[in-house]
Design an enzyme around this catalytic site. Structure first.
Site, PDB file in Angstrom:
ATOM      1  CG  ASP A  95      -2.133   2.383   6.466  1.00 39.41           C
ATOM      2  OD1 ASP A  95      -2.631   3.406   6.944  1.00 39.41           O
ATOM      3  OD2 ASP A  95      -1.981   2.221   5.239  1.00 39.41           O
TER       4      ASP A  95
ATOM      5  CG  ASP B 111      -1.613   1.264   1.491  1.00 42.38           C
ATOM      6  OD1 ASP B 111      -2.343   1.688   0.580  1.00 42.38           O
ATOM      7  OD2 ASP B 111      -1.449   1.856   2.579  1.00 42.38           O
ATOM      8  CB  ILE B 112       0.846   4.462  -1.724  1.00 47.81           C
ATOM      9  CG1 ILE B 112       1.242   3.762  -3.032  1.00 47.81           C
ATOM     10  CG2 ILE B 112       1.570   5.810  -1.617  1.00 47.81           C
ATOM     11  CD1 ILE B 112       0.883   4.547  -4.290  1.00 47.81           C
ATOM     12  CG  ASP B 113      -1.609   7.523   0.737  1.00 49.66           C
ATOM     13  OD1 ASP B 113      -0.860   8.509   0.670  1.00 49.66           O
ATOM     14  OD2 ASP B 113      -2.382   7.186  -0.183  1.00 49.66           O
TER      15      ASP B 113
ATOM     16  N   GLY C 219      -5.193   2.510  -3.211  1.00 53.09           N
ATOM     17  CA  GLY C 219      -6.470   3.104  -3.578  1.00 53.09           C
ATOM     18  C   GLY C 219      -6.298   4.274  -4.524  1.00 53.09           C
TER      19      GLY C 219
ATOM     20  CG  ASN D  82      -7.942   1.041   1.087  1.00 51.95           C
ATOM     21  OD1 ASN D  82      -7.160   1.029   2.040  1.00 51.95           O
ATOM     22  ND2 ASN D  82      -7.688   1.713  -0.021  1.00 51.95           N
TER      23      ASN D  82
ATOM     24  CE  LYS E 138      -5.300  -0.649  -1.400  1.00 48.31           C
ATOM     25  NZ  LYS E 138      -4.318  -0.253  -0.363  1.00 48.31           N
TER      26      LYS E 138
END
Length: 269
Positions: A219, A14-16, A51, A222, A196
């Site tokens: 984290d 995940d990115i954020d 996302g 989603n 995802k």
């Protein structure tokens, strides 16, 4: 469990607030200098599962993408999925369904946005929308008719948690859509079967791999389905408690080199 029981072939990030520390707008040096080289040395492919749309990747990530550090991209909650420049799968919303959602949101006085592969277009600009979107894509545009000439993969709706029941009671989501909250003022609106996890499953199937071949780091809410769709899952120390409860492992927060710590514990760094 600190060691995988099956060789890992691909790691989804995940990115954020997993790969990217949003408050400081950085990717920890431990990721770029230790994790990515170690994964590559072991033949483990680093991949993105986010996302965000591709056009909303943070500036700190773009040089790594351009340098080929990531080859697989599961974006827009698994609804637009690529291997390098090759499209593996995508799941756009029909214009008819978009117009139905717009009508429902307008009747409730709720602003909305369209998410495409490279752009986010909002129906209006408000302080709440600015607060939600600027950390994601500061140069988003305002065009309430954007969907008419572009392929929309997901919508956003801007309302608070307190308004959830009102939206659900309106029936605008029908039997085919769901909402996933990602901000105090915003939710994703997408096909109820998409996530995802679906995007990751598409990527794995494309290369003849199974869930046991993958590890995922996340984290947020989603990320829950994603974590249930891979052999190993890692929740960041800053993750939502529901995410931590489902993960194979809980590591340190993003700002304390959580990805590097987890990879060492897994024996892949």
């Amino acid at each position: 469990m600190t060691q995988p029981t099956h060789p890992i072939k691909i790691a989804f990030f995940d990115i954020d607030d997993t790969l990217y520390y949003k408050a400081a707008q950085i990717i920890p040096a431990s990721v770029t200098e230790k994790v990515l080289p170690a994964l590559k040395a072991q033949g483990i492919i680093p991949a993105i599962a986010t996302g965000r749309c591709y056009g909303a990747f943070p500036d700190a990530l773009k040089p790594l993408v351009e340098a080929g550090q990531f080859e697989f991209f599961v974006t827009i909650n698994g609804q637009h999925n690529r291997y390098q420049d090759q499209l593996i799968s995508h799941y756009p919303l029909s214009k008819e369904r978009i117009e139905q959602v717009i009508a429902g949101l307008k009747s409730l006085g709720i602003a909305y946005a369209f998410v495409c592969n490279d752009e986010i277009a909002v129906s209006e600009i408000t302080p709440q929308i600015d607060e939600a979107l600027k950390p994601i894509k500061a140069d988003y545009i305002c065009d309430p008719l954007y969907y008419q000439a572009h392929t929309v993969i997901q919508m956003l709706a801007f309302y608070s948690q307190e308004e959830n029941e009102k939206v659900l009671a309106s029936g605008l989501l029908g039997d085919d859509l769901k909402e996933v909250r990602w901000h105090a003022y915003s939710v994703d609106i997408l096909n109820k079967h998409n996530s995802k996890a679906r995007g990751i499953a598409d990527v794995l199937a494309h290369f003849g791999w199974g869930p046991e071949d993958a590890v995922a780091f996340g984290d947020g809410l989603n990320d829950i389905e994603m974590m249930q769709g891979v052999g190993l899952s890692v929740a960041m120390g800053n993750a939502d408690e529901k995410v931590k409860a489902l993960a194979s492992m809980v590591t340190d927060p993003v700002w304390e080199d959580g990805i590097y710590t987890a990879c060492k514990r897994l024996g892949i760094c």
